[in-house]
Design a protein around this motif. Structure first.
Motif, PDB file in Angstrom:
ATOM      1  N   VAL A   1     -52.932  95.349  52.093  1.00 60.83           N
ATOM      2  CA  VAL A   1     -53.340  95.701  50.733  1.00 60.83           C
ATOM      3  C   VAL A   1     -54.594  96.575  50.789  1.00 60.83           C
ATOM      4  N   GLU A   2     -54.885  97.202  49.656  1.00 63.26           N
ATOM      5  CA  GLU A   2     -56.050  98.076  49.562  1.00 63.26           C
ATOM      6  C   GLU A   2     -57.346  97.265  49.602  1.00 63.26           C
ATOM      7  N   THR A   3     -58.265  97.659  50.486  1.00 61.91           N
ATOM      8  CA  THR A   3     -59.563  96.969  50.565  1.00 61.91           C
ATOM      9  C   THR A   3     -60.738  97.920  50.383  1.00 61.91           C
ATOM     10  N   GLN A   4     -60.508  99.212  50.508  1.00 65.05           N
ATOM     11  CA  GLN A   4     -61.610 100.178  50.600  1.00 65.05           C
ATOM     12  C   GLN A   4     -62.477 100.210  49.345  1.00 65.05           C
ATOM     13  N   GLU A   5     -61.870  99.983  48.166  1.00 63.40           N
ATOM     14  CA  GLU A   5     -62.627 100.053  46.916  1.00 63.40           C
ATOM     15  C   GLU A   5     -63.009  98.674  46.387  1.00 63.40           C
ATOM     16  N   LEU A   6     -62.930  97.665  47.222  1.00 64.68           N
ATOM     17  CA  LEU A   6     -63.233  96.296  46.794  1.00 64.68           C
ATOM     18  C   LEU A   6     -64.713  96.170  46.428  1.00 64.68           C
ATOM     19  N   PRO A   7     -65.019  95.682  45.218  1.00 62.91           N
ATOM     20  CA  PRO A   7     -66.426  95.537  44.840  1.00 62.91           C
ATOM     21  C   PRO A   7     -67.080  94.374  45.581  1.00 62.91           C
ATOM     22  N   VAL A   8     -68.385  94.310  45.523  1.00 60.84           N
ATOM     23  CA  VAL A   8     -69.089  93.176  46.121  1.00 60.84           C
ATOM     24  C   VAL A   8     -68.635  91.892  45.435  1.00 60.84           C
ATOM     25  N   LEU A   9     -68.304  90.903  46.234  1.00 62.46           N
ATOM     26  CA  LEU A   9     -67.720  89.624  45.818  1.00 62.46           C
ATOM     27  C   LEU A   9     -66.273  89.771  45.326  1.00 62.46           C
ATOM     28  N   GLY A  10     -65.704  90.952  45.511  1.00 62.35           N
ATOM     29  CA  GLY A  10     -64.296  91.141  45.178  1.00 62.35           C
ATOM     30  C   GLY A  10     -63.409  90.422  46.174  1.00 62.35           C
ATOM     31  N   ARG A  11     -62.216  90.079  45.701  1.00 59.28           N
ATOM     32  CA  ARG A  11     -61.239  89.358  46.525  1.00 59.28           C
ATOM     33  C   ARG A  11     -59.992  90.215  46.711  1.00 59.28           C
ATOM     34  N   ALA A  12     -59.462  90.222  47.929  1.00 56.65           N
ATOM     35  CA  ALA A  12     -58.182  90.863  48.207  1.00 56.65           C
ATOM     36  C   ALA A  12     -57.333  89.884  49.007  1.00 56.65           C
ATOM     37  N   ASP A  13     -56.051  89.810  48.677  1.00 55.73           N
ATOM     38  CA  ASP A  13     -55.121  88.917  49.375  1.00 55.73           C
ATOM     39  C   ASP A  13     -54.031  89.748  50.024  1.00 55.73           C
ATOM     40  N   GLY A  14     -54.051  89.814  51.340  1.00 56.17           N
ATOM     41  CA  GLY A  14     -53.062  90.598  52.067  1.00 56.17           C
ATOM     42  C   GLY A  14     -52.592  89.880  53.307  1.00 56.17           C
ATOM     43  N   LEU A  15     -51.966  90.640  54.181  1.00 56.35           N
ATOM     44  CA  LEU A  15     -51.413  90.103  55.420  1.00 56.35           C
ATOM     45  C   LEU A  15     -51.753  91.040  56.570  1.00 56.35           C
ATOM     46  N   ILE A  16     -51.809  90.492  57.758  1.00 57.67           N
ATOM     47  CA  ILE A  16     -51.873  91.296  58.967  1.00 57.67           C
ATOM     48  C   ILE A  16     -50.505  91.180  59.622  1.00 57.67           C
TER      49      ILE A  16
ATOM     50  N   ASP B   1     -50.780  87.100  60.477  1.00 54.91           N
ATOM     51  CA  ASP B   1     -51.785  86.227  59.881  1.00 54.91           C
ATOM     52  C   ASP B   1     -51.911  86.522  58.390  1.00 54.91           C
ATOM     53  N   ASN B   2     -52.369  85.528  57.666  1.00 53.45           N
ATOM     54  CA  ASN B   2     -52.815  85.719  56.295  1.00 53.45           C
ATOM     55  C   ASN B   2     -54.185  86.410  56.343  1.00 53.45           C
ATOM     56  N   ALA B   3     -54.528  87.158  55.301  1.00 52.01           N
ATOM     57  CA  ALA B   3     -55.842  87.805  55.255  1.00 52.01           C
ATOM     58  C   ALA B   3     -56.367  87.766  53.827  1.00 52.01           C
TER      59      ALA B   3
ATOM     60  N   LEU C   1     -43.644  87.331  48.976  1.00 48.26           N
ATOM     61  CA  LEU C   1     -45.029  87.801  48.988  1.00 48.26           C
ATOM     62  C   LEU C   1     -45.129  89.304  48.729  1.00 48.26           C
ATOM     63  N   GLU C   2     -44.316  89.811  47.804  1.00 48.96           N
ATOM     64  CA  GLU C   2     -44.335  91.230  47.497  1.00 48.96           C
ATOM     65  C   GLU C   2     -45.720  91.705  47.062  1.00 48.96           C
ATOM     66  N   GLU C   3     -46.449  90.859  46.310  1.00 40.72           N
ATOM     67  CA  GLU C   3     -47.761  91.280  45.822  1.00 40.72           C
ATOM     68  C   GLU C   3     -48.816  91.295  46.929  1.00 40.72           C
ATOM     69  N   PHE C   4     -48.469  90.801  48.109  1.00 42.32           N
ATOM     70  CA  PHE C   4     -49.384  90.839  49.251  1.00 42.32           C
ATOM     71  C   PHE C   4     -49.176  92.106  50.076  1.00 42.32           C
ATOM     72  N   VAL C   5     -48.311  92.991  49.593  1.00 36.47           N
ATOM     73  CA  VAL C   5     -47.990  94.232  50.289  1.00 36.47           C
ATOM     74  C   VAL C   5     -48.165  95.394  49.311  1.00 36.47           C
ATOM     75  N   ALA C   6     -48.969  96.382  49.682  1.00 35.39           N
ATOM     76  CA  ALA C   6     -49.188  97.565  48.838  1.00 35.39           C
ATOM     77  C   ALA C   6     -48.614  98.787  49.552  1.00 35.39           C
ATOM     78  N   LEU C   7     -47.422  99.185  49.116  1.00 36.74           N
ATOM     79  CA  LEU C   7     -46.744 100.291  49.783  1.00 36.74           C
ATOM     80  C   LEU C   7     -47.333 101.643  49.413  1.00 36.74           C
ATOM     81  N   ASP C   8     -48.190 101.681  48.393  1.00 34.90           N
ATOM     82  CA  ASP C   8     -48.768 102.946  47.949  1.00 34.90           C
ATOM     83  C   ASP C   8     -50.136 103.217  48.556  1.00 34.90           C
ATOM     84  N   LYS C   9     -50.587 102.366  49.478  1.00 29.35           N
ATOM     85  CA  LYS C   9     -51.876 102.593  50.119  1.00 29.35           C
ATOM     86  C   LYS C   9     -51.679 103.351  51.423  1.00 29.35           C
ATOM     87  N   GLY C  10     -52.763 103.601  52.123  1.00 29.15           N
ATOM     88  CA  GLY C  10     -52.682 104.260  53.420  1.00 29.15           C
ATOM     89  C   GLY C  10     -51.922 103.421  54.425  1.00 29.15           C
ATOM     90  N   CYS C  11     -51.620 104.016  55.541  1.00 27.25           N
ATOM     91  CA  CYS C  11     -50.775 103.378  56.550  1.00 27.25           C
ATOM     92  C   CYS C  11     -51.431 102.108  57.118  1.00 27.25           C
TER      93      CYS C  11
END
Length: 317
Positions: free
Chosen positions: A52-67, A76-78, A224-234
């Motif tokens: 998932v996209e992390t680059q624009e995450l604000p301070v104390l922002g949360r992102a839920d993705g996968l490795i 792994d969960n991330a 877990l479709e929402e844990f995957v962002a196909l529109d972000k960078g590789c």
């Protein structure tokens, strides 16, 4: 047989209504891996690795993705917390060393980043029940400050709502302060839990662990479709995920099973269904519950009959 179907329907309704949950909350200390990436480009670095996209995450922002690996399967969960030039990555039990190796090996030569092991330093608590926010309110935490998009600071802890279940609150806290925090929660109506409580509650709530989030499985199979962002960078596995999304074809789906008899864990052959894998199983108050991956074409069947004669009803997760 009719009585069995009625019992299964009644228990399914109980799950849907959350009747199995504690009136306020149970306190679960959940074994987890915790890593920290430090440096000015930590979010940019994570963006190359996490689904998932992390680059624009604000301070104390949360992102839920996968490795994931190159084949799109889960390593792994991330769950990420951005602390400025530092990011906490909450992962599965037992995956810390391998995840930190992935994080460290992907650092470009011109970026000054450090990957640290925080497995022992930080504890992961899940507060799960019908009214977990009431326990937090008793500590002086404003319930409206707690959500899925950001982490709320309370003293030296970080608090957020679990992405997979609105009845679950996640808390990250220095391990040395964990027991005092649990005692404070108990004083405000929460109940300490056992390992059995945790396994049962997470199966009934659809909270996934390393039993499901592992290299045997793909994100879409687990819902877990929402844990995957196909529109972000590789990121590793993106090509496979994009292909699966475009074709819309799943081989397997995750379901919940219920039975009056013990549900065998692991792989089983089911007549007229095919191969299934029971990932987690536990006894509850009136029988057994489990999570299982079954052929997607069979996801709407009402019951499964195992080779030993055990009959299990099938529910969506």
């Amino acid at each position: 047989m009719q009585t069995g179907h009625a019992d299964a329907a009644s228990r399914s309704d109980e799950t849907m209504s959350g009747a199995y949950l504690h009136p306020l909350a149970r306190v679960h200390v959940v074994p987890s891996s915790i890593s920290v990436v430090e440096g000015a480009t930590c979010l940019e670095h994570l963006n190359r690795i996490v689904s998932v996209e992390t680059q624009e995450l604000p301070v104390l922002g949360r992102a839920d993705g996968l490795i994931c690996n190159a084949n799109g399967r889960i390593l792994d969960n991330a769950t990420i917390c951005n602390l400025g030039e530092q990011a906490i990555i909450l992962g599965n039990e037992g995956t810390g060393d391998s995840t930190r190796e992935i994080l460290a090996s992907g650092i470009p030569w011109d970026e000054n980043l450090v990957v640290k092991d925080a497995d022992a330093a930080i504890s992961h608590i899940i507060l799960l029940g019908k009214a977990p926010l009431r326990c937090l309110a008793g500590l002086g935490i404003n319930p409206t400050d707690v959500g899925t998009e950001r982490w709320t600071e309370y003293g030296n802890s970080l608090i957020s709502t679990h992405r997979q279940c609105e009845d679950a609150i996640q808390i990250l806290i220095p391990s040395g302060h964990c027991e005092a925090f649990i005692s404070a929660l108990v004083n405000n109506g929460a109940k300490r839990s056992s390992l059995h409580d945790w396994v049962r509650d997470r199966i009934l709530s659809g909270l996934l662990s390393h039993h499901e989030l592992n290299s045997q499985n793909l994100p879409f199979e687990l819902g877990l479709e929402e844990f995957v962002a196909l529109d972000k960078g590789c990121y590793p596995g993106q090509e496979i995920h994009a292909r699966m999304e475009s074709r819309g074809a799943l081989a397997r789906s995750l379901v919940r099973l219920r039975s009056n008899g013990q549900i065998p864990q692991g792989k089983s052959k089911i007549e007229a269904i095919g191969s299934i894998t029971v990932t987690s199983t536990c006894q509850d108050d009136i029988g057994y519950v489990a999570l299982a991956l079954i052929p997607h074409a069979a996801a709407d069947v009402a019951t499964l009959v195992f080779e030993d004669g055990t009959v299990a009803s099938v529910e969506s997760v």
